[in-house]
Design an enzyme around this catalytic site. Structure first.
Site, short mmCIF file in Angstrom:
data_model
loop_
_atom_site.label_atom_id
_atom_site.label_comp_id
_atom_site.label_asym_id
_atom_site.label_seq_id
_atom_site.Cartn_x
_atom_site.Cartn_y
_atom_site.Cartn_z
N ARG A 69 19.52 -20.76 31.89
CA ARG A 69 18.13 -20.31 31.73
C ARG A 69 17.82 -19.06 32.56
O ARG A 69 16.84 -18.35 32.26
CB ARG A 69 17.17 -21.45 32.10
N GLY A 80 30.36 -33.39 41.63
CA GLY A 80 30.19 -33.26 43.07
C GLY A 80 31.50 -33.03 43.82
O GLY A 80 32.56 -32.75 43.25
N CYS A 94 45.83 -11.16 13.73
CA CYS A 94 46.62 -12.36 13.50
C CYS A 94 47.34 -12.27 12.15
O CYS A 94 46.88 -11.61 11.21
CB CYS A 94 45.74 -13.61 13.55
N ALA A 114 28.42 -24.42 46.01
CA ALA A 114 27.66 -23.68 47.01
C ALA A 114 27.64 -24.51 48.29
O ALA A 114 27.55 -25.74 48.25
CB ALA A 114 26.24 -23.40 46.52
N GLU A 160 38.00 -8.30 12.82
CA GLU A 160 38.44 -7.31 11.84
C GLU A 160 37.73 -7.49 10.50
O GLU A 160 37.34 -6.51 9.84
CB GLU A 160 39.96 -7.42 11.62
N HIS A 162 36.95 -13.40 11.62
CA HIS A 162 37.43 -12.71 12.80
C HIS A 162 36.80 -11.32 12.88
O HIS A 162 36.17 -10.84 11.92
CB HIS A 162 38.96 -12.61 12.77
N CYS A 196 44.47 -11.96 9.34
CA CYS A 196 43.78 -10.67 9.21
C CYS A 196 44.70 -9.54 8.78
O CYS A 196 44.24 -8.57 8.17
CB CYS A 196 43.13 -10.31 10.54
#
Length: 354
Positions: A235, A291, A93, A173, A68, A66, A103
């Site tokens: 990309r 779609g 956590c 779109a 930390e 994590h 942590c």
């Protein structure tokens, strides 16, 4: 003490230096790639004394250290930690039963005596318990008075822990339609016969790839996959590409996998199906690009968290017999952004969304 009064007390005492270091932690958290981290949350951490940073880090990989722990590992002079402050975007956590140790014990053992936190962990297994344990060990804990930037960053994670399903974004779109006015009825999303019908311009494609980089997974329907052969990568924008999913109707014969693409049967869109994707396949956030039929299924089921629509005023329309109509826009809070002289982006969120 009431929870409201407790949070008010925790929010007091933030200095300008605290704000700067917490902003740095937020910038680090934004480096986390959803495709690598989710369904864990993106978290950034900074350890500093005044304006001197001793260590910093962010959560890079699901099952990895994590933020930390990454920051603590960078500290070259551990003897200085009692003088330092830990700045972390999310409450450390304190629960076990996961891939990494909690942590909070590591922070306490390090000797750090002051912690500044951006947002309380929405996970019911933590939610304030990490703060309680730190304070019980004598650590001063301060909560940022404005949690909105951190909560925005954690919107995928909040959906995961509260609903046990992926955060869902619907995206398409379209042309503006005959009226050329919001909400652009009769717009065209593509062609039934020709794959990759051009609608988005260059900046629209850049926006789409940026949106992909913000999700752990991306999905299209089987017909769109066959007709368009989309790459579904980032990309045109820096950031990790999401893992690819193709939904198909149950009973259809499809290959088990194709170059890293996962095929999932999808009958009716339901919460149970999405919970299975989250619990068994670690789908933290899902961008659905098409779609039209697949998008309409999610809209009809009223299961989604965000809708993003690009409207291009110069895109050509296919012949009427081949045209695929854009889905009807749901009733959401809309925000408009102009990308170029010919493209505008409309972002929609449910009225009760953070």
């Amino acid at each position: 003490m009431s929870r409201e009064r407790c949070l008010t007390e925790l929010s007091a005492g933030l200095t300008p230096q605290d704000i700067l270091c917490l902003g740095r932690a937020l910038a680090l958290a934004r480096r986390a790639s959803p495709a690598e981290v989710e369904p864990n949350p993106p978290v950034g951490a900074v350890i500093a004394i005044s304006d001197s940073i001793l260590g910093e880090g962010y959560h890079r990989l699901y099952g990895g250290p994590h933020a930390e722990i990454e920051a603590l590992r960078q500290v070259r002079f551990p003897e200085k930690l009692p003088e330092a402050t830990l700045y972390v975007t999310l409450e450390p956590c304190c629960h076990s039963g996961k891939k990494t140790p909690p942590c909070v014990p590591a922070v306490i053992r390090s000797g750090i005596r002051r912690v500044v936190i951006g947002q309380i962990d929405p996970n019911p297994a933590v939610r304030g318990e990490g703060i309680r344990q730190l304070r019980a060990a004598g650590v001063e804990v301060i909560l940022a008075p404005d949690s909105r930037p951190f909560r925005r960053l954690l919107r995928h994670f909040e959906t995961n822990v509260h609903f046990q399903r992926p955060y869902l974004t619907l995206k398409w779109a379209q042309t503006p339609g005959p009226t050329r006015q919001f909400p652009f009825p009769g717009g065209i999303i593509g062609s039934r016969q020709i794959g990759r019908w051009p609608i988005s311009g260059f900046w629209g494609r850049v926006w789409g790839h940026r949106l992909r980089a913000a999700h752990s997974h991306i999905a299209v329907g089987y017909r769109t996959w066959v007709l368009d052969s989309p790459t579904l990568t980032t990309r045109l924008f820096p950031g990790g590409s999401p893992k690819r999913i193709v939904f198909y109707k149950p009973g259809r014969l499809v290959p088990e996998s194709t170059e890293g693409v996962s095929f999932f049967p999808l009958g009716e869109v339901s919460t149970a199906t999405l919970q299975k994707l989250y619990q068994e396949h670690r789908v933290g956030s899902l961008l659905i690009e098409g779609g039209a039929q697949l998008l309409e299924q999610f809209l009809a089921a009223d299961i989604y968290d965000e809708v993003q629509v690009l409207v291009s005023s110069t895109a050509p329309s296919p012949p009427v017999v081949e045209a695929v109509r854009a889905p009807a826009w749901p009733r959401l809070m809309w925000r408009r952004t102009v990308l170029s002289a010919t493209e505008e982006l409309w972002r929609g969120r449910p009225f009760n969304s953070p």
